[in-house]
Scaffold this active site. Structure first.
Site, PDB file in Angstrom:
ATOM      1  N   HIS A 294       0.812  -1.227   0.000  1.00 26.23           N
ATOM      2  CA  HIS A 294       0.000   0.000   0.000  1.00 26.23           C
ATOM      3  C   HIS A 294       0.843   1.274   0.000  1.00 26.23           C
ATOM      4  CE1 HIS A 294      -3.674  -2.207   0.416  1.00 26.23           C
ATOM      5  NE2 HIS A 294      -3.368  -2.708   1.601  1.00 26.23           N
TER       6      HIS A 294
ATOM      7  N   ASP B  85      -2.590 -10.654  -2.451  1.00 24.69           N
ATOM      8  CA  ASP B  85      -3.159 -10.154  -1.192  1.00 24.69           C
ATOM      9  C   ASP B  85      -4.621  -9.790  -1.454  1.00 24.69           C
ATOM     10  OD1 ASP B  85      -2.075  -8.758   1.607  1.00 24.69           O
ATOM     11  OD2 ASP B  85      -3.787  -7.704   0.741  1.00 24.69           O
TER      12      ASP B  85
ATOM     13  N   HIS C  51      -6.244  -7.309  -0.542  1.00 32.49           N
ATOM     14  CA  HIS C  51      -6.413  -5.878  -0.811  1.00 32.49           C
ATOM     15  C   HIS C  51      -5.658  -5.490  -2.082  1.00 32.49           C
ATOM     16  CE1 HIS C  51      -6.821  -6.378   3.619  1.00 32.49           C
ATOM     17  NE2 HIS C  51      -7.865  -5.586   3.416  1.00 32.49           N
TER      18      HIS C  51
ATOM     19  N   ASP D 255      -4.610 -12.809   3.474  1.00 32.69           N
ATOM     20  CA  ASP D 255      -5.849 -12.322   4.083  1.00 32.69           C
ATOM     21  C   ASP D 255      -7.075 -12.651   3.231  1.00 32.69           C
ATOM     22  OD1 ASP D 255      -4.665 -10.588   2.286  1.00 32.69           O
ATOM     23  OD2 ASP D 255      -4.666  -8.855   3.624  1.00 32.69           O
TER      24      ASP D 255
END
Ligand SMILES: [Zn+2]
Length: 347
Positions: free
Chosen positions: A125, A162, A164, A249
């Site tokens: 991120h 991931d 996200h 995740d």
């Protein structure tokens, strides 16, 4: 037997974010499982050193680096609402990025066939200008730039599974045709970027491929996303190195997302990546840990990836298969993405 490198450094535990989902217990759980299972002894340790200012500046703006360091030195406990820090976080972040650099060098030098970086803080991120989303510096993006700027590679692919979207990685390479960024992620979900229409800009147009999957997507939907979008895009690009932003995740037990992957599913994705890397770039793969917040699930998921890289059979994990759910039909979405990226009609 395949030689698989492992980056780990106790300094990663000193990024002390107790009470935050992204905390040191994650790495402790993974290392404990690698010890108990005997897997650690079959991995080749790669010593991490610290990323230099010049390394960080391959991706990040000098003002951003100064700001992160200044906030931590001033004793702040968070850089934003999501991103906790402690006294040693800056040092840990330098060594996390440095770990990915050394793993990349070891793979490129042929010292190991592939590598897994058990680093934190995570990175995907972190944008060129901002630390965010539990991430300080973008470990994988820095390694990709390093491989191109200093090791003479022309094409590096980053696969980000991931749950996200890796907005930081996408932003770093959005106009750069030398890095193909491929992401599967849950949508809608933090950070809100990564729609299928986001495909790069200027000479980088077509070198960002986003597959935003609906909630409840599991092993089957991820497999299809890989089979019909990610792997064909990877084969067309012909990378010389594949970096993987490996977040776990998307596991069905994860508390921060609503996907249905199992450890067996992560194994399957890793098998597909290993096969593609063998076919395209001599098997040169570097995995780097991103998210994963169910301690047991992320530890066993890392193990299933390492077992694939080592050529071991699947070791059944305590969580097993995902419970039955209403699997979404992702075929129409995948067909649209194939159309946008001119990958031919879906099969
Ligand atoms: Zn994540």
């Amino acid at each position: 037997m395949a030689r698989v490198g492992l980056v780990y450094d106790p300094l990663y535990l000193e990024h002390d974010t107790d009470g935050h989902p992204e905390n040191a217990e994650r790495l402790r759980a993974i290392m404990a499982l690698l010890e108990e299972s005997g897997l650690r002894s079959s991995l080749t340790p790669i010593a991490a050193d610290d990323a230099t200012q010049a390394d960080l500046e391959l991706v990040h703006q000098p003002e951003m680096i100064r700001w992160v360091r200044g906030r931590i030195e001033a004793g702040d406990t968070a850089l934003d609402m999501d991103t906790a820090v402690s006294a040693r976080s800056y040092e840990a972040a330098l060594r996390a990025a440095g770990g990915c650099l050394r793993a990349t060098d070891a793979v490129l030098a042929g010292e190991v066939d592939s590598a897994f970086c058990l680093v934190r803080p995570p990175g995907h991120h972190a944008t060129p200008g901002h630390a965010m989303g539990f991430c300080l510096f973008n470990n994988v993006a820095i390694a990709a730039r390093h491989a191109i700027a200093r090791r003479g590679l022309e094409r590096v692919a980053i696969v980000d599974f991931d749950v996200h979207h890796g907005n930081g990685t996408q932003e770093a390479f959005y106009s750069d045709p030398s890095v193909l960024y491929l992401s599967t992620h849950e949508s809608p979900l933090y950070p809100g970027t990564g729609t299928w229409r986001e495909a790069g800009t200027g000479s980088g147009l077509g070198f960002t491929v986003n597959v935003p999957l609906p909630m409840n997507s599991g092993d089957q939907e991820y497999r299809r996303a890989f089979e019909v979008v990610l792997l064909p895009a990877l084969r067309r690009f012909r990378p010389e190195l594949v970096l993987v932003s490996a977040g776990f995740d998307g596991h069905f037990t994860d508390p921060l997302a609503w996907m249905c992957l199992s450890c067996a599913g992560y194994r399957e994705l890793t098998l597909m990546l290993r096969q593609a890397a063998e076919e395209l770039c001599g098997g040169r793969l570097v995995f780097s840990l991103e998210g994963g917040y169910d301690l047991t699930a992320q530890a066993w998921s890392v193990r299933s990836c390492l077992d694939v890289l080592l050529g071991n059979p699947f070791a059944s994990d305590p969580h097993g298969a995902a419970p039955p759910s209403n699997s979404p039909d992702v075929e129409p979405l995948l067909a649209v993405i194939r159309g946008l990226h001119r990958l031919g009609s879906s099969s």
